[in-house]
Design a protein around this motif. Sequence first.
Motif, PDB file in Angstrom:
ATOM      1  N   ASP A  71      -3.879  -0.962 -12.424  1.00 11.39           N
ATOM      2  CA  ASP A  71      -3.960  -0.760 -10.978  1.00 11.39           C
ATOM      3  C   ASP A  71      -3.529  -2.026 -10.251  1.00 11.39           C
ATOM      4  N   ASP A  72      -3.257  -1.863  -8.950  1.00 15.21           N
ATOM      5  CA  ASP A  72      -2.859  -2.981  -8.104  1.00 15.21           C
ATOM      6  C   ASP A  72      -4.021  -3.301  -7.166  1.00 15.21           C
ATOM      7  N   VAL A  73      -4.408  -4.568  -7.143  1.00 15.04           N
ATOM      8  CA  VAL A  73      -5.664  -4.950  -6.484  1.00 15.04           C
ATOM      9  C   VAL A  73      -5.429  -6.043  -5.451  1.00 15.04           C
ATOM     10  N   LEU A  74      -5.981  -5.822  -4.249  1.00 15.67           N
ATOM     11  CA  LEU A  74      -5.919  -6.822  -3.177  1.00 15.67           C
ATOM     12  C   LEU A  74      -7.247  -7.574  -3.152  1.00 15.67           C
ATOM     13  N   VAL A  75      -7.171  -8.905  -3.168  1.00 19.27           N
ATOM     14  CA  VAL A  75      -8.393  -9.718  -3.064  1.00 19.27           C
ATOM     15  C   VAL A  75      -8.743  -9.855  -1.584  1.00 19.27           C
ATOM     16  N   THR A  76      -9.990  -9.549  -1.227  1.00 16.66           N
ATOM     17  CA  THR A  76     -10.426  -9.695   0.172  1.00 16.66           C
ATOM     18  C   THR A  76     -11.759 -10.432   0.206  1.00 16.66           C
ATOM     19  N   THR A  77     -12.170 -10.822   1.403  1.00 16.05           N
ATOM     20  CA  THR A  77     -13.468 -11.495   1.511  1.00 16.05           C
ATOM     21  C   THR A  77     -14.601 -10.529   1.150  1.00 16.05           C
ATOM     22  N   GLN A 101       0.843  -1.210   0.000  1.00 14.43           N
ATOM     23  CA  GLN A 101       0.000   0.000   0.000  1.00 14.43           C
ATOM     24  C   GLN A 101       0.881   1.264   0.000  1.00 14.43           C
ATOM     25  N   GLN A 102       1.918   1.233   0.801  1.00 13.30           N
ATOM     26  CA  GLN A 102       2.840   2.375   0.867  1.00 13.30           C
ATOM     27  C   GLN A 102       3.505   2.602  -0.495  1.00 13.30           C
ATOM     28  N   SER A 103       3.916   1.512  -1.092  1.00 13.48           N
ATOM     29  CA  SER A 103       4.547   1.579  -2.411  1.00 13.48           C
ATOM     30  C   SER A 103       3.549   2.121  -3.449  1.00 13.48           C
ATOM     31  N   SER A 104       2.308   1.675  -3.350  1.00 11.44           N
ATOM     32  CA  SER A 104       1.258   2.134  -4.281  1.00 11.44           C
ATOM     33  C   SER A 104       0.976   3.620  -4.098  1.00 11.44           C
TER      34      SER A 104
END
Length: 382
Positions: A257-263, A27-30
């Motif tokens: 974009d950079d995407v985090l998979v979450t519930t 996240q910091q890098s993004s």
Amino acid sequence: DVELADPTPTLDDLRVIKSDAEVALIQQSSDIASDAHIDAMRATLPGIAEWEIQSVIEAAFTARESCWAYQSIVGGGDNATILHYKSNSDRIAEGDLVLVDAGCEVSGYASDITRTWPVSGSFSEPQREIYELVLKAQLESIESCQAGNPWTSMHHAGSRVLAQGLIELGVLDCSLDEALGDDFDGPFRDFFMHGTGHMLGLDVHDVGGGRQGDDGPERLLEPGMVLTVEPGLYFGSWRNDLKVPERYSGIGVRIEDDVLVTTEGPVVLTSSCPKTIKEIEALVELIKEKSFIGVMSHLANADKAEYESNKAQLSRFREIVAKLDPALALSIANSGGILNIPESHFEWVRPGIMLYGGSPSPRSDKRLKAGMTLTAPVISIN
Ligand code: GLY
Ligand code: MN
Ligand code: MN
């Protein structure tokens, strides 16, 4: 007896699902990479060089104690249609788009962002059509990054949008099924010839099963995976293997974009980087003020004879001044390169910014230098 085994699959697997601490670093890098793209948009002028945009981006990384995660790609016009173009060695013509694919690293964790914007501040109609289509495909692909979906669902979702759009724009003359082909390998691939994304982490193209092209069963998305989503369309005028529609020739657009998979569904870690046409145009809009400074500076430094001989420029100058909001007004004293610029403009006034000049060359070779004096706004045209 000792049995030897290759630890790679086990280690790879450990890297696929990110811990909270790892997600925080990505996240910091993004965030840093998003800021860097915004800096670059604000610094863009018609005629700017690819390496100048690269230097703004990479200065932004360095200023935030980061560094590039891969060689920055800055492609203007046709260069945007060359995947992994990284010589960044051309000037960008007024009216062209620039595609910037640049990401950084924080404690080893990468970000990977692509944005595409018009160097002149507004998209032409053909550019707008392609941009809107890629954005629609990207949003659809992001939406499909749901835990439990196969890895390839994002590629399929975006590809459907692109293929349908290419038919509607008259680029492809066939049915949607034909455009997509039997295995998403149909003619839409002539204009979208790469995968829709990859895992992201300690490497920009991170390890992990289920990447497109990998052997083995398709991996399902799980919470904690971080992946890029990056559809694009490319109409290289240099293509000699197919007919590129004249209307779109020389246009290359990718949005990543950079995407985090979450519930709870996909979380876009790079959401602070603008990507709607409206947002982007508003940022690059500053171009008008920047051009204005250039015209002012050119005339301020012209001698009387040049003034007289260049009536057209003088009248354009007066026209601009007449339209100026006095609060944004600035003037340049006519002696010795002293620039009078209002405070509202200070944030983008920095050493190295090239002044946009008038005839005979569309660019002057003057740049703001450390040590120039900036004072309160005064309008004076004599
Ligand atoms: N920057 C390389 C990629 O987007 O995959
Ligand atoms: Mn990528
Ligand atoms: Mn990229």
